[in-house]
Design an enzyme around this catalytic site. Structure first.
Site, PDB file in Angstrom:
ATOM      1  N   LEU A   1     -28.772  21.258 -12.332  1.00 55.66           N
ATOM      2  CA  LEU A   1     -27.349  20.414 -12.176  1.00 55.66           C
ATOM      3  C   LEU A   1     -26.466  21.035 -12.808  1.00 55.66           C
ATOM      4  CD1 LEU A   1     -26.897  17.624 -10.974  1.00 55.66           C
ATOM      5  CD2 LEU A   1     -27.285  16.951 -13.347  1.00 55.66           C
TER       6      LEU A   1
ATOM      7  N   GLU B   1     -23.375  23.254 -14.485  1.00 56.82           N
ATOM      8  CA  GLU B   1     -22.776  24.388 -14.041  1.00 56.82           C
ATOM      9  C   GLU B   1     -21.880  24.761 -15.111  1.00 56.82           C
ATOM     10  OE1 GLU B   1     -20.837  23.473 -10.224  1.00 56.82           O
ATOM     11  OE2 GLU B   1     -22.878  23.413  -9.229  1.00 56.82           O
TER      12      GLU B   1
ATOM     13  N   GLY C   1     -20.870  19.705 -16.927  1.00 54.33           N
ATOM     14  CA  GLY C   1     -22.062  19.275 -17.821  1.00 54.33           C
ATOM     15  C   GLY C   1     -22.255  17.923 -17.862  1.00 54.33           C
TER      16      GLY C   1
ATOM     17  N   ILE D   1     -30.380  26.515 -17.516  1.00 56.50           N
ATOM     18  CA  ILE D   1     -31.552  26.009 -16.470  1.00 56.50           C
ATOM     19  C   ILE D   1     -32.596  26.159 -17.465  1.00 56.50           C
ATOM     20  CG2 ILE D   1     -32.353  25.702 -14.362  1.00 56.50           C
ATOM     21  CD1 ILE D   1     -29.307  24.598 -14.798  1.00 56.50           C
TER      22      ILE D   1
ATOM     23  N   GLU E   1     -29.911  16.454 -21.009  1.00 59.40           N
ATOM     24  CA  GLU E   1     -30.086  15.135 -20.222  1.00 59.40           C
ATOM     25  C   GLU E   1     -29.440  14.192 -20.660  1.00 59.40           C
ATOM     26  OE1 GLU E   1     -34.121  14.559 -18.857  1.00 59.40           O
ATOM     27  OE2 GLU E   1     -34.806  16.590 -19.337  1.00 59.40           O
TER      28      GLU E   1
ATOM     29  N   THR F   1     -25.732  13.903 -23.238  1.00 60.26           N
ATOM     30  CA  THR F   1     -25.310  13.833 -24.788  1.00 60.26           C
ATOM     31  C   THR F   1     -25.466  12.464 -25.585  1.00 60.26           C
ATOM     32  OG1 THR F   1     -22.870  13.614 -24.448  1.00 60.26           O
ATOM     33  CG2 THR F   1     -24.000  15.844 -24.384  1.00 60.26           C
TER      34      THR F   1
HETATM   35  P1  FAD Z   1     -19.690  18.907 -22.241  1.00 56.52           P
HETATM   36  O1  FAD Z   1     -20.043  17.984 -20.984  1.00 56.52           O
HETATM   37  O2  FAD Z   1     -18.606  19.710 -21.912  1.00 56.52           O
HETATM   38  O3  FAD Z   1     -19.578  18.143 -23.561  1.00 56.52           O
HETATM   39  C1  FAD Z   1     -18.910  18.403 -24.528  1.00 56.52           C
HETATM   40  C2  FAD Z   1     -18.850  17.394 -25.554  1.00 56.52           C
HETATM   41  O4  FAD Z   1     -17.908  16.377 -25.218  1.00 56.52           O
HETATM   42  C3  FAD Z   1     -20.029  16.597 -25.780  1.00 56.52           C
HETATM   43  O5  FAD Z   1     -20.072  16.124 -27.391  1.00 56.52           O
HETATM   44  C4  FAD Z   1     -20.160  15.488 -24.946  1.00 56.52           C
HETATM   45  O6  FAD Z   1     -20.687  14.237 -25.488  1.00 56.52           O
HETATM   46  C5  FAD Z   1     -18.567  15.188 -25.053  1.00 56.52           C
HETATM   47  N1  FAD Z   1     -18.124  14.412 -23.933  1.00 56.52           N
HETATM   48  C6  FAD Z   1     -17.990  14.688 -22.597  1.00 56.52           C
HETATM   49  N2  FAD Z   1     -17.691  13.773 -21.896  1.00 56.52           N
HETATM   50  C7  FAD Z   1     -17.395  12.871 -22.669  1.00 56.52           C
HETATM   51  C8  FAD Z   1     -16.997  11.540 -22.366  1.00 56.52           C
HETATM   52  N3  FAD Z   1     -16.691  10.869 -20.823  1.00 56.52           N
HETATM   53  N4  FAD Z   1     -16.677  10.648 -23.251  1.00 56.52           N
HETATM   54  C9  FAD Z   1     -16.869  10.890 -24.737  1.00 56.52           C
HETATM   55  N5  FAD Z   1     -17.483  12.280 -24.896  1.00 56.52           N
HETATM   56  C10 FAD Z   1     -17.774  13.123 -23.874  1.00 56.52           C
HETATM   57  N6  FAD Z   1     -28.918  21.498 -17.297  1.00 56.52           N
HETATM   58  C11 FAD Z   1     -29.850  21.180 -16.129  1.00 56.52           C
HETATM   59  O7  FAD Z   1     -29.135  21.156 -15.057  1.00 56.52           O
HETATM   60  N7  FAD Z   1     -31.000  21.687 -15.927  1.00 56.52           N
HETATM   61  C12 FAD Z   1     -31.617  22.001 -17.205  1.00 56.52           C
HETATM   62  O8  FAD Z   1     -32.980  22.195 -17.203  1.00 56.52           O
HETATM   63  C13 FAD Z   1     -31.064  22.258 -18.541  1.00 56.52           C
HETATM   64  N8  FAD Z   1     -31.736  22.611 -19.477  1.00 56.52           N
HETATM   65  C14 FAD Z   1     -30.947  22.781 -20.651  1.00 56.52           C
HETATM   66  C15 FAD Z   1     -31.421  23.570 -21.913  1.00 56.52           C
HETATM   67  C16 FAD Z   1     -30.805  24.058 -22.836  1.00 56.52           C
HETATM   68  C17 FAD Z   1     -31.381  24.528 -24.110  1.00 56.52           C
HETATM   69  C18 FAD Z   1     -29.408  23.291 -22.925  1.00 56.52           C
HETATM   70  C19 FAD Z   1     -28.524  23.778 -24.266  1.00 56.52           C
HETATM   71  C20 FAD Z   1     -28.792  22.787 -21.732  1.00 56.52           C
HETATM   72  C21 FAD Z   1     -29.515  22.348 -20.820  1.00 56.52           C
HETATM   73  N9  FAD Z   1     -28.829  21.733 -19.733  1.00 56.52           N
HETATM   74  C22 FAD Z   1     -29.736  21.728 -18.606  1.00 56.52           C
HETATM   75  C23 FAD Z   1     -27.588  21.491 -19.868  1.00 56.52           C
HETATM   76  C24 FAD Z   1     -27.315  20.221 -20.592  1.00 56.52           C
HETATM   77  O9  FAD Z   1     -27.862  19.110 -19.616  1.00 56.52           O
HETATM   78  C25 FAD Z   1     -25.827  20.136 -20.842  1.00 56.52           C
HETATM   79  O10 FAD Z   1     -25.533  21.176 -21.725  1.00 56.52           O
HETATM   80  C26 FAD Z   1     -25.404  18.832 -21.170  1.00 56.52           C
HETATM   81  O11 FAD Z   1     -25.437  17.696 -20.278  1.00 56.52           O
HETATM   82  C27 FAD Z   1     -23.920  18.746 -21.737  1.00 56.52           C
HETATM   83  O12 FAD Z   1     -23.059  19.332 -20.856  1.00 56.52           O
HETATM   84  P2  FAD Z   1     -22.111  20.531 -21.532  1.00 56.52           P
HETATM   85  O13 FAD Z   1     -22.867  21.423 -22.237  1.00 56.52           O
HETATM   86  O14 FAD Z   1     -21.343  20.990 -20.283  1.00 56.52           O
HETATM   87  O15 FAD Z   1     -21.286  19.766 -22.531  1.00 56.52           O
END
Ligand code: FAD
Length: 391
Positions: free
Chosen positions: A125, A127, A131, A165, A370, A372
């Protein structure tokens, strides 16, 4: 309300604890150091039913209840969160997406293999650019009009990139979410993409803070062609499928975090009762007991939230907000408990002679993936106020 476990649930928990104490706990530090678990453990875990727990028997699973699933995830989290992630992504996120949204052919093809872990799945999911804001993802799937005839719909050609991923370099099938129209979240469709498809590449991401035994990858899809029969659910339903699946996924994360808190508590009690300072065990100091008491309360509270969510799923009632609450509380509790467990261990907690440093490194991602902690709060806030912060 009955909070006691059935005999079967007790028995499964005991079996899981015994297996993981023998087969995982002695090796987890080495796997962490090697940045890969020994995958030979995967089929043995499948034999015990870890991968098939919530897959129905008719598709080769165990057909168990979600409270048992929560217990299994807790035991995995206590032993090694890297192992927990392999199971909860492959049979959890991917298996459940197929179970609830797949055609009969897709279920027959994939579920028995995912339950037996003869095939692993990954969930694509996130990219680089999206996130938390997954509804704006940019990977794209387009129909190839030069294919398809009669009843056969044209093939799809997928291009895009996925980041972070889990299982990415180990998976045989990737559940890929891609844009099929420009209609925001309603323009996303899900596809089951065999990872040996031409144009599909998975590159391992190394040097993670925690979950080092688990493969995390970047996926590149360059003109990857799949037949229409690889589409999971209706065109435009992909975002709904992803969000529904992640609700159940959050129970797995929450339960895994209960295991981390429990592991920190056990390690801290063991250490504090044998380590002596000022001529007494450090467990006799009230300030040390304060840290241990907080862990104990966090373990109970997180476990009850997880069980409440599991029970709602088992009873067929709405559980999405309960899953968010369990995931939010348990993941924050896991970070807190691991941090305090290091405090109890003093300098010994800062090196790998004890499991608590690894617990902290592994726990840290739980408040991120899954959804934040901030996203969980927005979901809970939306439920309480009726006003969505998502635009
Ligand atoms: P961002 O979305 O850029 O967020 C950065 C910060 O901004 C965070 O503190 C967030 O809470 C805050 N923020 C963003 N939007 C808002 C809002 N509207 N209001 C308040 N605060 C906000 N993804 C998959 O699809 N499949 C997987 O199997 C998978 N496995 C993972 C395994 C690991 C080890 C890691 C590190 C990540 C994995 N992920 C996976 C991705 C993970 O789900 C994302 O990292 C997560 O959803 C956060 O997205 P981001 O890293 O882009 O952070």
């Amino acid at each position: 309300m009955d909070l006691s476990l059935t005999e079967e649930q007790h028995a499964f928990r005991a079996l899981a604890r015994d297996f993981l104490e023998r087969e995982a706990v002695p090796h987890r530090m080495q796997w962490d150091h090697d940045e890969s678990v020994d995958l030979a453990i995967v089929p043995r875990m499948a034999e015990l039913g870890f991968f098939g727990l919530t897959i129905p028997e008719e598709y080769g699973g165990v057909g168990g209840d979600y409270v048992t699933y929560s217990l299994a995830m807790e035991e995995l989290g206590r032993a090694d969160s890297a192992l927990r992630g392999i199971v909860s992504v492959s049979s959890g996120l991917v298996g459940k997406s197929i179970l609830f949204h797949g055609t009969e052919e897709q279920k027959q093809e994939w579920l028995p293999q995912l339950a037996a872990a003869t095939r692993l799945g990954c969930f694509g999911l996130t990219e680089p650019g999206t996130g938390s804001d997954a509804g704006n993802l940019t990977s794209r799937a387009t129909r190839d009009p030069s294919t398809g005839s009669g009843h056969a719909a044209p093939d799809w050609v997928i291009n895009g990139q996925k980041l972070f991923i889990t299982n990415g370099t180990w998976a045989d099938v990737a559940l890929v979410f891609a844009r099929t129209s420009d209609d925001g979240p309603r323009g996303i469709t899900a596809f089951l993409v065999p990872t040996d498809s031409p144009g599909f590449e998975a590159r391992e991401i190394t040097g993670k803070l925690g979950l080092r035994g688990q493969a995390t990858a970047e996926l590149f899809l360059h003109d990857v062609r799949v037949p229409d029969s690889a589409r999971l659910g209706e065109v435009g339903q992909g975002f709904k499928i992803a969000m529904g699946t992640l609700d159940k996924g959050r129970l797995a994360v929450a339960s895994g975090c209960v295991g981390i808190v429990q592991g920190c508590l056990e390690a801290s009690v063991a250490y504090a009762t044998q380590r002596r300072q000022f001529g007494r065990p450090i467990a006799s100091f009230q300030l040390v007991q304060d840290l241990i008491a907080d862990m104990s309360v966090d373990a109970d509270a997180a476990r009850l939230l997880a069980w409440r969510c599991a029970d709602l799923i088992d009873r067929g009632e709405p559980y999405g907000v309960a899953a968010s609450k369990a995931k939010l509380f348990a993941s924050e509790a896991a970070v807190r408990a691991a941090n305090n467990a290091i405090q109890v261990h003093g300098g010994a907690g800062y090196v790998d002679d004890f499991p608590v440093a690894k617990y902290l490194r592994d726990a840290r991602v739980m408040t991120l993936y899954e959804g934040t902690s901030q996203i969980q709060k927005l979901l809970i806030g939306r439920d309480e106020t009726g006003i969505s912060a998502f635009v």
